[in-house]
Enzyme design. Sequence first.
Site, mmCIF file in Angstrom:
data_model
loop_
_atom_site.group_PDB
_atom_site.id
_atom_site.type_symbol
_atom_site.label_atom_id
_atom_site.label_comp_id
_atom_site.label_asym_id
_atom_site.label_seq_id
_atom_site.Cartn_x
_atom_site.Cartn_y
_atom_site.Cartn_z
ATOM 1 N N LYS A 1 0.871 -1.236 -0.050
ATOM 2 C CA LYS A 1 0.070 -0.146 -0.025
ATOM 3 C C LYS A 1 0.779 1.179 0.069
ATOM 4 C CE LYS A 1 -4.172 2.071 2.308
ATOM 5 N NZ LYS A 1 -4.816 1.911 3.747
ATOM 6 N N SER B 1 -9.948 2.318 2.492
ATOM 7 C CA SER B 1 -8.869 2.840 1.862
ATOM 8 C C SER B 1 -8.007 2.074 0.897
ATOM 9 C CB SER B 1 -8.202 3.879 2.661
ATOM 10 O OG SER B 1 -7.292 3.399 3.482
ATOM 11 N N SER C 1 -10.294 0.041 6.871
ATOM 12 C CA SER C 1 -9.603 0.074 5.547
ATOM 13 C C SER C 1 -9.095 -1.169 5.055
ATOM 14 C CB SER C 1 -8.611 1.361 5.445
ATOM 15 O OG SER C 1 -9.445 2.440 5.155
HETATM 16 N N1 GLN Z 1 -13.523 4.641 5.579
HETATM 17 C C1 GLN Z 1 -12.926 5.292 6.874
HETATM 18 C C2 GLN Z 1 -12.326 6.612 6.685
HETATM 19 O O1 GLN Z 1 -12.508 7.404 5.664
HETATM 20 C C3 GLN Z 1 -11.640 4.567 7.172
HETATM 21 C C4 GLN Z 1 -10.430 4.611 6.511
HETATM 22 C C5 GLN Z 1 -9.339 4.066 7.104
HETATM 23 O O2 GLN Z 1 -9.572 3.117 7.721
HETATM 24 N N2 GLN Z 1 -8.161 4.136 6.701
HETATM 25 O O3 GLN Z 1 -11.825 7.271 7.317
#
Ligand code: GLN
Length: 494
Positions: free
Chosen positions: A80, A160, A184
């Site tokens: 990532k 994400s 995410s």
């Molecule tokens: N969807 C969540 C956010 O937008 C979680 C994102 C994440 O876990 N990095 O913050």
Amino acid sequence: MTDLTDLGVAAIRDGVASGEFTATEVATAFNTAVAEAQDALNAFIVTTPDAALAAAAKIDADRAASKPLGKMAGVPIGMKDLFATRGVQTTAASKILEGFKPEYESTVSQKLWDAGAGMLGKLNLDQFAMGSSNETSAFGNVISPWRRPDDTAPLAPGGSSGGSSAAVAARLAPAATGTDTGGSIRQPAAFTGISGIKPTYGRCSRWGVVAFASSLDQAGPMARDVTDCAIMLEAMAGFDPKDATSLDLPVPEWTAALSADLRGKKVGIPREYRLDGMDADVARAWDEGIAWLKEAGAEIVDISLPHTKYALPTYYIIAPAEASSNLARYDGVRYGLRDLPDGAGLQDMYAATRAAGFGPEVKRRILIGTYVLSAGFYDAYYTQAQKVRTLISHDFTNAFTQCDVILAPTAPTAAFALGENSDDPLAMYLNDVFSVPASLAGLPAMSVPAGLDRNGLPLGLQIIGKAFDEQGVLNAGLAIEQRAAFTARPARWW
Ligand code: GLN
């Protein structure tokens, strides 16, 4: 000969070790798959085929010299693009970091290389890991390899870690790293029919991981099955003196202790997660999961997590607050982009750089975060959210006096189409309803594929465990995996 890209972590490692195929053959097969899919799926921000080949050549040479091979020997993975990789552009999918080549390697990526893994490339993600659909990346959306039947509308791979989930589901990589701040790893895994685990907060070092919300951020593996996740997590986890919140505990041998026999275990079903108007397929998958765990020998108990309804608002105060502080460092001086208008002073440079470099979702979070931390509002929002966070954490502590693990859906729906939620931040935030509570409490949580919905799209089930009990989570995940017998994969259209 089997298609090497159909193999997972354990099969590749074992096949390389036994000489069935070479690490170089594996890396070559995945490099080709990555290159063929890049235009259609946009899963990677940069590809690093030479790095994958160099790592593979080293493993092949080590094997020829009868040197000991690591847990991930010969396994090429996607990284990532939130993990700093020495000499390889690291952007967090933001323009503000475009061109940034770190002088250092993140602890987690270094551990993976030390275990014998190689890097196929840096995976796309939501910008600074803020999002649930990968639509906030400055480098374009990732397109899910999955499609609805007779419909070519591009679907979200989740976020994400959307590049990670798309790459693993499309067989561009046997596994990938993810990070999870509020879901995410789990939600993209659920959207693409793969497995992923967010370990207990502190298990994996955050050193060298671009910070979003430091009290929540955790790295973890995303792979095709539970065993591969366990193997990769063993390679990623461990105490790191460079991260002040790193857990100073030995890394258990999760893989060796995997067992789908749940006799004597209790599985809690949180009644507050049964939302009014819940998607019928998600409810059905959850009921099936309950039946599977019963069949594996577990006792099912009804539990209550009474503060669940406050989890989303709490998360969307705390995460932006921490983000607004963490992202203050992107000022045009230290990293990446610098926008210095003619005759501008320092303040103008900060403003111009940040205006040009951050995407709209990142700006929204910085504004919210700065607001909730500002003098007149700090107690009303930030302090209050911290108190509620403690209550949410206590809910879990109480629940775990009655059960060993908790079973819930991972996300409220299967994958949505790109564009479907992107104009409405609140609709997007609601997608995190089942994943943020475990994040706020710092608990290990995993998503495993459970089946398909009415449109033939994957659904995930989530197992939440006690702090430090990744084993309990993985074992329940394995029990589901064995019964769900999920073999569906996206039909190749790219
Ligand atoms: N969807 C969540 C956010 O937008 C979680 C994102 C994440 O876990 N990095 O913050």
